[in-house]
Design a protein around this motif. Structure first.
Motif, short mmCIF file in Angstrom:
data_model
loop_
_atom_site.label_atom_id
_atom_site.label_comp_id
_atom_site.label_asym_id
_atom_site.label_seq_id
_atom_site.Cartn_x
_atom_site.Cartn_y
_atom_site.Cartn_z
N MET A 1 25.54 39.20 40.75
CA MET A 1 26.70 38.53 41.32
C MET A 1 27.45 39.45 42.29
N ILE A 2 27.94 38.85 43.35
CA ILE A 2 28.63 39.65 44.38
C ILE A 2 30.11 39.29 44.39
N GLN A 3 30.95 40.28 44.48
CA GLN A 3 32.38 40.03 44.64
C GLN A 3 32.79 40.46 46.05
N THR A 4 33.32 39.51 46.81
CA THR A 4 33.76 39.84 48.17
C THR A 4 35.27 40.11 48.14
N ILE A 5 35.64 41.25 48.71
CA ILE A 5 37.07 41.62 48.77
C ILE A 5 37.46 41.72 50.24
N HIS A 6 38.40 40.91 50.66
CA HIS A 6 38.83 40.90 52.06
C HIS A 6 39.94 41.93 52.26
N GLY A 28 46.39 53.47 52.61
CA GLY A 28 44.99 53.50 52.16
C GLY A 28 44.90 53.63 50.65
N ALA A 29 45.75 54.48 50.08
CA ALA A 29 45.72 54.66 48.63
C ALA A 29 46.12 53.37 47.91
N ALA A 30 47.08 52.66 48.48
CA ALA A 30 47.52 51.39 47.87
C ALA A 30 46.39 50.34 47.94
N ILE A 31 45.70 50.31 49.08
CA ILE A 31 44.59 49.36 49.22
C ILE A 31 43.47 49.71 48.23
N ARG A 32 43.17 51.00 48.12
CA ARG A 32 42.12 51.41 47.16
C ARG A 32 42.51 51.00 45.73
N GLY A 33 43.77 51.16 45.41
CA GLY A 33 44.24 50.75 44.08
C GLY A 33 44.01 49.27 43.85
N ARG A 34 44.27 48.47 44.89
CA ARG A 34 44.06 47.01 44.75
C ARG A 34 42.57 46.69 44.59
N ILE A 35 41.74 47.42 45.32
CA ILE A 35 40.28 47.19 45.19
C ILE A 35 39.84 47.54 43.77
N GLU A 37 41.59 47.56 41.08
CA GLU A 37 42.08 46.54 40.15
C GLU A 37 41.17 45.31 40.15
N ALA A 38 40.79 44.90 41.35
CA ALA A 38 39.93 43.71 41.46
C ALA A 38 38.58 43.96 40.81
N ALA A 40 37.96 46.05 38.40
CA ALA A 40 38.12 46.18 36.95
C ALA A 40 38.14 44.82 36.26
N GLN A 41 38.56 43.80 37.01
CA GLN A 41 38.65 42.45 36.42
C GLN A 41 37.37 41.64 36.63
N SER A 42 36.35 42.27 37.19
CA SER A 42 35.15 41.53 37.56
C SER A 42 33.93 42.11 36.84
N ASP A 43 32.92 41.29 36.63
CA ASP A 43 31.69 41.81 36.05
C ASP A 43 30.55 41.76 37.07
N CYS A 44 30.91 41.75 38.35
CA CYS A 44 29.90 41.71 39.41
C CYS A 44 29.12 43.02 39.45
N ALA A 45 27.88 42.93 39.96
CA ALA A 45 27.06 44.13 40.10
C ALA A 45 27.28 44.78 41.46
N LEU A 46 27.77 43.99 42.40
CA LEU A 46 27.90 44.50 43.77
C LEU A 46 29.21 44.02 44.38
N ALA A 47 29.92 44.94 44.99
CA ALA A 47 31.18 44.57 45.66
C ALA A 47 30.99 44.66 47.17
#
Lengths: 182, 300
Positions: A1-6, A28-35, A37-38, A40-47
């Motif tokens: 499963m793929i998780q797309t992060i915009h 940049g650090a804030a954006i990385r934190g959001r990524i 977080e996303a 951590a809530q996902s069980d995707c194999a690929l982001a």
């Protein structure tokens, strides 16, 4: 499963403004934190990180968003990460920071997912060739790759070791699988 | 007692040393008067130097300095258009008539004098510059289109150095003009200046030991610009100047950094500057200048 992060969407939400420029370390650090977080809530194999909404990516942000995401391997749960929608100057910034850290990442152009990814950053010529061969032919064992490239077993092992270390291929038993975006 | 410091008639990075020498020991004990009556022209570097001096005097809790504005109406108008007087009025007691508002219409001022106090200001600077950079860099200087984004990246990294290293706020300005004597071509000049702690103090705790007795303003500039070191332990730091240097090499551009009593420049073939100058008159903070020349059509 793929998780797309915009990334463009994350930027708008993070700095609460219409900016399309991804600049400065705190941003940049804030954006990385959001990524993270996303992920951590996902069980995707690929982001899949989609940069298509971004105008300018400066070096500090390239370092904070991409390099540090890869360095914090445990926090991305061992997932493979692929970048999409980068412009030429953004390639340059990311290539620069990844080379500095001896890291590498796979990249695809928007709308050309079926063409397969290519690599940005610190990768040996052999690892690049092995990566391209796996993307082209699909899942291969080390022996099959050695035969395809007419390389010795040791040379193939070294190239595959580097790809696996940077999570640029997936493994399933003896097989090395491409980062399929289909 | 008042210490009168004459603003050089042509105020750029070269005549800056004359200006800095005027302050004597820092901070000067007397009240300072910057006399700009005879000023004929100032580069962005010169404009920011005056503001930086005013800011540093304020931060040193000195008496509010005086400033006599240029006699020339043209010079006053140009400085007003560049946004200089707006901030000078906050730092100096101005003497002389100042144009009320900035002139409108097309201008060689790519970025007005802009304060850099926090990360948000860097976002604003990058947003502002993107509107005019392409017209000047591609249209006038003949640089490839992608140069516009590299230019913005360089500007962003230079401004972030203030936020992360200076310990106080600073200023940025960008302007296009013709380098008649030195080059005979159009150039874009980025000037960034702050009144902060300077490179030596910023890097001292992490790097002074390695340099031993050689440690000083010059060695600190070498460490930052040539060796790419940073005061942060984070291994990702120190890449900004390396990236700027790479682009400037490609464009035959120039970068110079002055901090404390030293100045270091990466000198392109068209310029005759000295790479490293030490034992200069002390001036607070750090002053960075980046020059990008129009590309020579016969070169390539």
């Amino acid at each position: 499963m793929i998780q797309t992060i915009h990334i463009g969407r994350l930027l708008r939400e993070t700095v609460a403004s219409p900016y399309r420029n991804l600049v400065t370390r705190p941003t940049g650090a804030a954006i990385r934190g959001r990524i993270q977080e996303a992920l951590a809530q996902s069980d995707c194999a690929l982001a899949l990180l989609d940069f298509s909404g971004i105008e300018l990516l400066d070096l500090s942000c390239a370092d904070e968003v991409v390099a540090k995401l890869l360095l914090a391997d445990a926090e991305r749960g061992g997932r493979c990460v692929v970048l999409r929608g980068l412009r030429e100057d953004q390639h340059e910034a990311i290539e620069h920071v990844l080379t500095h850290h001896h890291l590498a990442i796979a990249v695809v152009a928007p709308g050309t997912d079926d063409e397969g990814p290519w690599l940005l950053g610190w990768v040996t010529a052999d690892a690049r060739a092995a990566f391209a061969c796996i993307c082209r032919r699909g899942a291969l064992t080390a022996d099959a790759l050695a035969a395809a490239l007419e390389w010795s077993g040791a040379r193939v092992e070294e190239a595959l070791g580097a790809l696996a270390l940077h999570r640029l291929v997936r493994t399933d038993g003896d097989l090395y699988l491409p980062l399929s975006l289909a | 007692m008042t210490r009168v410091i004459e603003v050089p008639a042509t105020f750029d990075d070269r005549s800056f040393e004359q200006f800095a020498a005027g302050f004597g020991h820092w901070p000067p004990e007397e009240r300072v008067l910057l006399d700009a009556r005879g000023a004929q022209w100032a580069s962005p570097y010169g404009l920011l130097a005056m503001l930086t001096a005013g800011q540093a005097l304020a931060e040193a809790r000195q008496e509010r300095p005086l400033f006599t504005v240029p006699t020339s109406d043209d010079v006053k108008r140009y400085w007003a258009r560049a946004g200089f007087f707006k901030f000078a009025a906050e730092l100096f007691e101005l003497h002389g008539k100042v144009p009320r508002s900035a002139a409108s219409g097309p201008s060689d001022v790519l970025l007005d004098v802009t304060p850099v106090r926090a990360t948000e200001d860097v976002h604003e600077v990058v947003e502002k510059i993107s509107q005019g950079a392409s017209r000047i860099l591609h249209g006038e200087l003949g640089l490839e289109m992608k140069a516009t984004l590299r230019f913005s990246m360089a500007l962003s990294e230079a401004c972030q150095n203030i936020v992360e290293h200076a310990g106080t706020s600073g200023w940025v300005a960008v302007q296009a003009y013709t380098f008649r004597r030195r080059l005979g071509r159009r150039v874009v000049v980025i000037a960034v200046s702050d009144a902060g702690i300077g490179f030596r103090r910023s890097l001292e705790s992490a790097h002074a030991k390695r340099f031993g007795e050689r440690w000083g303003d010059g060695a600190a500039l070498e460490a930052a610009l040539i060796q790419g070191v940073s005061r942060f332990r984070d291994p990702g730091r120190g890449q900004g100047l390396a990236f700027i240097k790479r682009f400037l090499d490609q464009w035959k551009g120039k970068i110079s950094i002055r901090s404390g009593t030293a100045r270091l420049a990466l000198v392109p073939p068209w310029d005759e500057d000295v790479p490293l100058s030490e034992h200069l008159p002390f001036f607070p903070g750090a002053q960075v200048q980046i020059i990008i020349p129009a590309q020579d059509p016969e070169a390539g």
